[in-house]
Design a protein around this motif. Structure first.
Motif, mmCIF file in Angstrom:
data_model
loop_
_atom_site.group_PDB
_atom_site.id
_atom_site.type_symbol
_atom_site.label_atom_id
_atom_site.label_comp_id
_atom_site.label_asym_id
_atom_site.label_seq_id
_atom_site.Cartn_x
_atom_site.Cartn_y
_atom_site.Cartn_z
ATOM 1 N N GLU A 1 -0.093 -6.185 8.628
ATOM 2 C CA GLU A 1 -1.441 -6.431 8.140
ATOM 3 C C GLU A 1 -2.095 -5.171 7.637
ATOM 4 O O GLU A 1 -3.234 -5.176 7.268
ATOM 5 C CB GLU A 1 -2.323 -6.956 9.268
ATOM 6 N N GLU B 1 -3.623 -1.966 5.801
ATOM 7 C CA GLU B 1 -4.384 -1.863 4.560
ATOM 8 C C GLU B 1 -3.461 -1.461 3.422
ATOM 9 O O GLU B 1 -2.417 -0.870 3.621
ATOM 10 C CB GLU B 1 -5.485 -0.840 4.752
ATOM 11 N N LEU B 2 -3.876 -1.794 2.232
ATOM 12 C CA LEU B 2 -3.150 -1.316 1.068
ATOM 13 C C LEU B 2 -4.080 -0.329 0.400
ATOM 14 O O LEU B 2 -5.147 -0.691 -0.032
ATOM 15 C CB LEU B 2 -2.873 -2.471 0.105
ATOM 16 N N LEU B 3 -3.665 0.903 0.367
ATOM 17 C CA LEU B 3 -4.484 1.895 -0.300
ATOM 18 C C LEU B 3 -4.314 1.694 -1.784
ATOM 19 O O LEU B 3 -3.334 2.131 -2.362
ATOM 20 C CB LEU B 3 -4.057 3.311 0.109
ATOM 21 N N SER B 4 -5.254 1.030 -2.376
ATOM 22 C CA SER B 4 -5.093 0.731 -3.791
ATOM 23 C C SER B 4 -5.074 2.008 -4.590
ATOM 24 O O SER B 4 -5.890 2.888 -4.392
ATOM 25 C CB SER B 4 -6.245 -0.155 -4.263
ATOM 26 N N ALA B 5 -4.135 2.095 -5.477
ATOM 27 C CA ALA B 5 -3.980 3.261 -6.333
ATOM 28 C C ALA B 5 -3.918 4.563 -5.558
ATOM 29 O O ALA B 5 -4.283 5.596 -6.060
ATOM 30 C CB ALA B 5 -5.103 3.335 -7.357
ATOM 31 N N SER B 6 -3.489 4.504 -4.341
ATOM 32 C CA SER B 6 -3.380 5.765 -3.605
ATOM 33 C C SER B 6 -2.213 6.523 -4.192
ATOM 34 O O SER B 6 -1.278 5.953 -4.733
ATOM 35 C CB SER B 6 -3.175 5.525 -2.119
ATOM 36 N N GLN B 7 -2.344 7.820 -4.089
ATOM 37 C CA GLN B 7 -1.427 8.659 -4.832
ATOM 38 C C GLN B 7 -0.026 8.663 -4.275
ATOM 39 O O GLN B 7 0.202 8.649 -3.086
ATOM 40 C CB GLN B 7 -1.968 10.086 -4.838
ATOM 41 N N ASN B 8 0.905 8.736 -5.172
ATOM 42 C CA ASN B 8 2.270 9.066 -4.778
ATOM 43 C C ASN B 8 2.545 10.428 -5.350
ATOM 44 O O ASN B 8 1.625 11.187 -5.613
ATOM 45 C CB ASN B 8 3.253 8.010 -5.306
ATOM 46 N N THR C 1 0.630 12.991 -8.534
ATOM 47 C CA THR C 1 -0.680 13.602 -8.696
ATOM 48 C C THR C 1 -0.560 14.985 -9.285
ATOM 49 O O THR C 1 0.513 15.553 -9.342
ATOM 50 C CB THR C 1 -1.407 13.708 -7.358
#
Lengths: 261, 263
Positions: free
Chosen positions: A113, A115-122, A125
């Motif tokens: 369940e 969270e999904l870090l939307s557009a979190s960096q891979n 960057t």
């Protein structure tokens, strides 16, 4: 029950009975009302069936470890309702609600369940390659700075405190070094560590880093050799912006490779 | 009023206004925010990040600046992007379902400012777009010396420092220890008409009397004019950065439009 004559270190292991591993009930074959009921005993609200099955499995695994965490609960826990889950023979590592359970789910080890870090960096960057290499958060390995000759835990703590005080004194007594610190100029961790060693202060990189962090002193774990070889391919720029400002071809300490504006 | 800052190192947050990707956040580092947002929105072939390319339009809504070096800023950037991998942010809870990405990232950065190694840096929190601004939660107030401010910021190149100027300066004594002060360790107060001059280390030790366990001062009272000054501002002033010093004095040292007039 503490066992007399036992050495401190192994007391934990012997506390309480070993929990026999009960086989997991067939949650996947249960009907929804039963799943709801079982979850309810842990204060978990009804979920979609699939999720209830997964959650119950998780709870079962978590409560069926061969760990002392369960026996700790034994001594300090509150009353348990007599109808404790029949699928386990061990006390639970978390408290059961004594009031009628509210809908709030019990906090359990990370599940799907999350969270999904939307557009979190891979790694794409601006600073990635560079900062991951010289990132103090990632690349410091633990040195063996302990001279373990059978000293007790409290002695280790005292020795460490002394070392940290020594490091502090070392910085204060070196005007050039202290001036760098005061002007927020990054210190080279490796250089500092070897200077300290030369002064008779042997402190592992990890502990030194922790000390510098606590003092908010910036440092670099610079490995100059790697920088040039892993510069990313420069994009073809159609604008004549200050690309040169990013230091292409120049070796500046800790200057990140491409993508920095 | 656009604030101009020399020696700019900032870590910013972008917000995506495209309904298809609504609410997406991007964290990045820059030495020139105005140029950087242009690059992001122009796409990767014009200097923007791959991650943001073609996924805009992006607005730069928040920027943390005042980092004294690129290394300090880059580490901050990484930690903000990876709070759950950062050794200093293990206390920061994961994003809850009710939290938007924007709220989550604001919560993370609020937490970061309160802990080492960032809590003593001379940082400024700046909302660039009023519509997005959020306040610090009551339990996540930043250190007292870190201001929350609003409005645009512009990175300015530092004019070449005149070496001549320093040689011609009369010989000065440190107000704290009385010994002559060399240019390399010279600190002076930037408040108008304050003549205070001291050694770097002398003033640091003076400021640290209140915080004896620390090596890096944060702020203190100028022994000359007794105004409270931030250590970070003193250092910036020493390095020839006259923009964005404290608010009290900035109103007097910032350029006025009449300065531009050729009279």
């Amino acid at each position: 029950m503490p066992l007399a004559g036992q050495h401190v270190a192994s007391r934990k292991r012997n506390e309480g009975p070993l929990v026999p591993i009960t086989p997991m009930p067939g949650f996947s074959d249960m009907e929804t009302p039963e799943l709801k009921n079982r979850l309810n005993r842990f204060g978990v609200r009804p979920l979609p069936k699939k999720q209830m099955v997964l959650k119950l499995k998780e709870i079962h695994q978590y409560t069926h470890q061969l760990q002392s965490s369960e026996s700790e609960e034994e001594t300090s826990g509150p009353q348990r309702p007599p109808n404790a889950s029949n699928s386990q023979s061990a006390p639970l590592p978390f408290k059961q609600p004594t009031a009628p359970p509210a809908a709030s789910p019990v906090k359990l080890p990370p599940s799907e369940e999350d969270e999904l870090l939307s557009a979190s960096q891979n790694s794409n960057t601006s600073s990635t390659a560079e900062s991951e290499r010289s990132n103090p958060e990632l690349c410091v390995s633990d040195d063996d700075d302990s001279d373990s000759e059978g000293i007790t835990a409290s002695q280790v703590v005292v020795r460490e405190k002394d070392k940290l005080l020594a490091v502090r004194q070392f910085i204060l007594s070196d005007p050039k070094l202290y001036a760098r610190v005061l002007q927020y100029q990054p210190l080279s961790l490796a250089e500092l560590q070897s200077s300290l060693k030369a002064a008779g202060i042997r402190l592992g990189a990890a502990k030194l880093l922790d000390f510098l962090d606590s003092q908010c002193i910036t440092f670099s774990t610079a490995n100059h050799g790697q920088k040039a070889s892993s510069r990313r391919k420069r994009r073809v720029k159609t604008t004549t912006s200050g690309g040169a400002a990013a230091g292409r071809g120049r070796k500046k300490a800790a200057k990140p490779s491409g993508g920095i504006a | 009023m656009v604030v101009e800052v020399e020696s700019f190192y900032g870590v910013y947050m972008l917000y995506c206004t495209n309904p298809k990707f609504k609410g997406r956040i991007y964290i990045g580092f820059t030495v020139n925010p105005e140029r950087r947002i242009g690059q992001h929105n122009a796409g990767r072939h014009r200097g923007g990040a791959k991650r943001t390319s073609g996924r805009g339009p992006w607005e730069m809504v928040l920027i943390i600046h005042g980092f004294p070096s690129d290394i300090a800023a880059l580490r901050f950037e990484w930690a903000w992007q990876h709070p759950h991998s950062s050794r200093r942010l293990s206390h920061v809870a994961r994003r809850s379902r009710k939290e938007s990405s924007l709220q989550f990232h604001w919560r993370v950065v609020s937490s970061m400012l309160r802990v080492a190694p960032w809590s003593r840096l001379p940082l400024t929190v700046r909302w660039l777009k009023q519509e997005y601004r959020m306040d610090f939660a009551p339990e996540l107030q930043p250190p007292l010396h870190i201001p929350l401010t609003f409005g645009c910021v512009c990175a300015k190149t530092k004019p070449q420092q005149e070496c001549k100027e320093q040689d011609e300066r009369p010989v000065e004594r440190c107000v704290l220890c009385g010994v002559f002060v060399k240019a390399t360790d010279r600190l002076s107060c930037f408040h108008p008409s304050c003549q205070m001059v001291s050694h770097l280390i002398c003033l640091a030790k003076h400021f640290l009397k209140a915080e004896p366990s620390h090596l890096l001062p944060v702020e203190g009272k100028c022994p000359g004019c007794h105004h409270s000054v931030l250590w970070g501002s003193l250092i910036r002033h020493k390095n020839g950065c006259y923009g964005d010093l404290e608010e009290i004095s900035s109103s007097s040292s910032q350029s006025h439009w009449t300065d531009e007039l050729q009279l």
